[in-house]
Design a protein around this motif. Structure first.
Motif, PDB file in Angstrom:
ATOM      1  N   ASN B 221     -10.913  -4.471   3.090  1.00  8.87           N
ATOM      2  CA  ASN B 221     -10.602  -4.216   4.514  1.00  8.87           C
ATOM      3  C   ASN B 221      -9.339  -4.956   4.965  1.00  8.87           C
ATOM      4  OD1 ASN B 221     -13.855  -3.865   6.216  1.00  8.87           O
ATOM      5  ND2 ASN B 221     -12.560  -2.362   5.239  1.00  8.87           N
ATOM      6  N   ARG B 222      -8.954  -5.989   4.216  1.00  7.70           N
ATOM      7  CA  ARG B 222      -7.739  -6.748   4.514  1.00  7.70           C
ATOM      8  C   ARG B 222      -6.505  -5.835   4.619  1.00  7.70           C
ATOM      9  NH1 ARG B 222      -4.415 -10.129   1.278  1.00  7.70           N
ATOM     10  NH2 ARG B 222      -5.536  -9.571  -0.615  1.00  7.70           N
ATOM     11  N   ILE B 223      -6.601  -4.676   4.012  1.00  6.77           N
ATOM     12  CA  ILE B 223      -5.510  -3.706   4.096  1.00  6.77           C
ATOM     13  C   ILE B 223      -5.187  -3.369   5.560  1.00  6.77           C
ATOM     14  CG2 ILE B 223      -6.772  -1.477   4.055  1.00  6.77           C
ATOM     15  CD1 ILE B 223      -4.181  -2.253   1.424  1.00  6.77           C
ATOM     16  N   LYS B 224      -6.184  -3.533   6.440  1.00 10.97           N
ATOM     17  CA  LYS B 224      -6.006  -3.287   7.876  1.00 10.97           C
ATOM     18  C   LYS B 224      -4.929  -4.173   8.483  1.00 10.97           C
ATOM     19  CE  LYS B 224     -10.547  -3.346   9.096  1.00 10.97           C
ATOM     20  NZ  LYS B 224     -11.780  -3.233   9.907  1.00 10.97           N
ATOM     21  N   ILE B 226      -2.438  -5.420   6.903  1.00  9.26           N
ATOM     22  CA  ILE B 226      -1.142  -5.203   6.266  1.00  9.26           C
ATOM     23  C   ILE B 226      -0.541  -3.876   6.690  1.00  9.26           C
ATOM     24  CG2 ILE B 226       0.052  -5.009   4.055  1.00  9.26           C
ATOM     25  CD1 ILE B 226      -2.319  -6.754   2.956  1.00  9.26           C
ATOM     26  N   LEU B 227      -1.345  -2.841   6.677  1.00  7.61           N
ATOM     27  CA  LEU B 227      -0.891  -1.517   7.120  1.00  7.61           C
ATOM     28  C   LEU B 227      -1.575  -1.188   8.433  1.00  7.61           C
ATOM     29  CD1 LEU B 227      -1.328   0.401   3.735  1.00  7.61           C
ATOM     30  CD2 LEU B 227       0.814  -0.403   4.687  1.00  7.61           C
TER      31      LEU B 227
END
Lengths: 228, 228
Positions: B221-224, B226-227
């Motif tokens: 979910n960390r992608i949230k 970053i993008l």
């Protein structure tokens, strides 16, 4: 509170699918004899099996509106979300005529297209066209995050391609874990086929069989005619 | 025609990366001594290596604008496509000052953000954040097409999730086959890691380790952040 349910005409249960296994029978117990109870979860066989002998089974309708985003909670609400979207209804014949009519009127007013499917078929198809996409996206996100320690590189290079394939990796683990649990068998089958296709593609690259690499992509381009 | 190149101030070569290996040296041979020649392909090491000893190497600039869609050809053009997008420039030090300035002015007028990277790093990073996404999407499309013989089922059930993960499977095989060929080593590495992550996730489902299934998703979910 749950005790006020007896005055409700329609109850829509929109919670993670493990919670709905607890909540749907409780709500059916409480509602009055004219009420309609709808569940909207992403798996349909477990809930349909659970309520099959419930005394108020006729007041229940199992649905899956194919709509939403990767975000959850009230702040993720979207106006007119359901307009033009498909709603899959399962075991409609087990819902009483009166409640059927109420439900169809509601969905018509929302502008939804209706499809009927048995719960077993629903769960099998949806494993391929929805659940597998989520795992594919989560694992793609994980692969890239593991590799790219410098996060600015991801941000700078990601472009729109990575962004759209990884979008679903923003989804809620609390919502998706019980879906994967309930639809485990179908999802494992779809994952096996996906992994096997990826491995085959990798082998073609390793063997430098670029004509076949080309053909694999060309035949999959057919998705263009299906999803405009 | 190629003979009219001698009057050009700037030549932008935007063709499949196997064709640019033929075309870039030919164009450099033909242009006048003030001209700037830019290539915009998705792989950078092969083209940079190819031209390293060309007598007009100083007039060449290897770039990768991170922008575009799954569609190709003139009819796929988009107004202001490059505005706010990242342009990766490789081996800028090998381009003469005059041509550097001309290029930077051009990119500035288009509203692009500039990043500098060596060709080897570019090809490694881009394998993860772009090339892998395309293979993931093509193989997802293949898996679902193979399974779903009744195409209307896909159309009806696909929703926005499948649609966005499979979007890149509409891309041109003629454009992507030579990219995969030129960046084979990095792509095979990324595919190995992706397949290994998918297999691990499948094992967690098979062993019913749902706490770990949850945690895999939560950490991704960390992608949230970053993008956005």
């Amino acid at each position: 509170t749950i005790n006020e349910l007896e005055i409700a005409d329609v109850v829509i249960i929109s919670v993670p699918v493990d919670v709905s296994m607890q909540l749907v029978p409780q709500v059916l117990d409480k509602v009055n004899e004219n009420a309609l109870v709808i569940d909207v979860g992403s798996t349909k066989l477990p809930i349909c099996n659970l309520v099959q002998h419930h005394p108020k089974r006729q007041q229940f309708l199992a649905t899956h509106p194919i709509a939403g985003t990767e975000f959850s909670g009230p702040q993720a609400a979207i106006k007119n979300l359901y307009k033009g979207k498909t709603n899959i209804l399962c075991e409609i014949e087990k819902t009483a005529d009166k409640q059927q009519e109420l439900a169809l009127e509601l969905f018509k007013n929302l502008g939804m297209r209706i499809r009927y499917m048995n719960p077993k078929s629903h769960d099998k198809h949806i494993a391929y066209v929805s659940h597998l996409s989520h795992i594919s996206s989560f694992m793609l996100g994980k692969t890239v995050l593991d590799k790219e320690k410098h996060e600015s590189d991801i941000f700078d290079m990601a472009g729109s391609g990575f962004e759209s394939t990884v979008r679903l990796a923003k989804s809620s683990p609390a919502m998706w874990t019980p879906i994967f649990e309930q639809n485990k068998t179908n999802i494992i089958e779809s994952l096996n086929e996906y992994i096997s296709n990826l491995s085959h593609f990798k082998t073609l690259l390793e063997k430098e069989q670029y004509d076949q690499v080309f053909n694999e992509m060309l035949s999959t381009n057919r998705i263009k005619e299906i999803l405009k």
